[in-house]
Design an enzyme around this catalytic site. Structure first.
Site, PDB file in Angstrom:
ATOM      1  N   ARG A   1      62.729  53.067 -67.868  1.00 58.00           N
ATOM      2  CA  ARG A   1      63.381  54.237 -67.290  1.00 58.00           C
ATOM      3  C   ARG A   1      64.821  53.884 -66.941  1.00 58.00           C
ATOM      4  NH1 ARG A   1      60.564  56.741 -69.577  1.00 58.00           N
ATOM      5  NH2 ARG A   1      58.908  58.177 -68.982  1.00 58.00           N
TER       6      ARG A   1
ATOM      7  N   HIS B   1      67.023  57.165 -76.300  1.00 57.94           N
ATOM      8  CA  HIS B   1      65.708  57.413 -75.709  1.00 57.94           C
ATOM      9  C   HIS B   1      64.706  57.770 -76.808  1.00 57.94           C
ATOM     10  CE1 HIS B   1      63.779  58.511 -71.618  1.00 57.94           C
ATOM     11  NE2 HIS B   1      62.840  58.119 -72.469  1.00 57.94           N
TER      12      HIS B   1
END
Length: 316
Positions: free
Chosen positions: A231, A279
């Site tokens: 994250r 991502h």
């Protein structure tokens, strides 16, 4: 409880992929799109979500279960007005395999000097660089959930010495593991650090200047390397940039960032020893996501327990 309850889909994914996946999903169920502001969501019992609309819970007050569109759930737990209902993580072989492929690719890329060779290619320079063997490097994986465990096993297969860290000690055959009290010992062993941590109050900003400074210096690569696909909120990007500029870190591979998309003025874009991906390390297979959610809905309606439930106290 009536069978085949209504589903609302609120996924910030590629629209064409979602449409194609929905063509064969949720047979016998009414499927509603939260992106349509005029649709009535008041009877929906399930929601499959990824970065949903902020008014979802007001529009769908009868929701009974939330299904995350990815492995992470921090975006859900941080939502204002989150109802006290079960939240289910997306756990699937495709998601796990994609992540471990990316982790192994990045570890091998730094082992085999890919960023440096790409720089030489652009400069039309023919020069062989020193390249250690995998067994000369220790890869430390922080986060030993489903994704971390698969990455650990595959890194081991590639010949790396592998150690693991998690908040509470885990036992993995053939792998030395550390818990929260052993963080310094873990970092001192690590040449390539892999971040696969969920985002919780304990892990927010954990990858900072202090942590980078405790990684092993003078190993087979000379300088340690940081790989993060967990994250973005777990890394302090100002500290990360400084560590790369000051030579505390010799390189990085980053799939997650404090702000996404990564701003165009971020210095990370131009660093030749940094690999940036958008991502995309473990992009969800939407068909697999819907299959998993549908199977869980069937369990729930049959009175069976839901699987992969999120513990709100731990955040994962």
């Amino acid at each position: 409880m009536s069978a085949k309850n209504t589903v609302v889909v609120d996924l910030k994914f590629e629209r064409r992929e979602v449409d194609a996946a929905l063509a064969d999903a949720f047979a016998g169920r009414t499927v509603l799109r939260a992106s349509d502001p005029d649709v009535d969501l008041s009877e929906a019992r399930y929601a499959v979500i990824w970065k949903p609309e902020p008014d979802l819970f007001q529009r769908a007050p009868k929701l009974e279960v939330l299904f995350s569109g990815g492995a992470g759930v921090d975006h859900i737990l941080a939502m204002p007005g989150l109802p006290d209902i079960p939240v289910v993580r997306f756990v699937d072989e495709s998601l796990t395999t994609r992540m471990s492929e990316w982790v192994v690719l990045q570890a091998l890329s730094h082992l085999r000097q890919v960023p440096a060779y790409l720089k030489q290619q652009r400069q039309r320079q023919w020069r062989e660089l020193s390249q250690p063997e995998a067994k000369e490097l220790t890869v430390g994986v922080m986060g030993l959930g489903v994704l971390g465990l698969d990455s650990v096993r595959k890194l081991k297969v590639m010949g790396f010495d592998v150690v693991g860290w998690s908040r509470s000690r885990k036992t993995i055959e053939g792998i030395e593991t550390f818990d929260s009290g052993g963080l310094d010992a873990f970092l001192g062993r690590t040449d390539i650090l892999v971040g696969l941590l969920p985002l919780t109050p304990d892990t927010r900003g954990i990858f900072d200047a202090s942590l980078f400074s405790r990684l092993r210096q003078g190993g087979a690569l000379g300088k340690p390397v940081f790989i993060n696909a967990g994250r973005g909120g777990s890394q302090v990007e100002a500290d990360l940039v400084a560590a790369l500029e000051n030579g505390i870190l010799g390189g990085a591979s980053l799939d997650v960032f404090e702000k996404e998309p990564l701003p165009a003025d971020s210095p990370l874009w131009a660093m030749e020893n940094v690999i940036v991906t958008p991502h995309a390390a473990s992009a969800s297979d939407v068909r697999a996501l819907f299959r998993n959610a549908e199977a869980q809905m069937d369990r729930y309606e049959a009175g069976e327990p839901l699987q992969h439930l999120v513990d709100r106290k731990t955040g994962y």
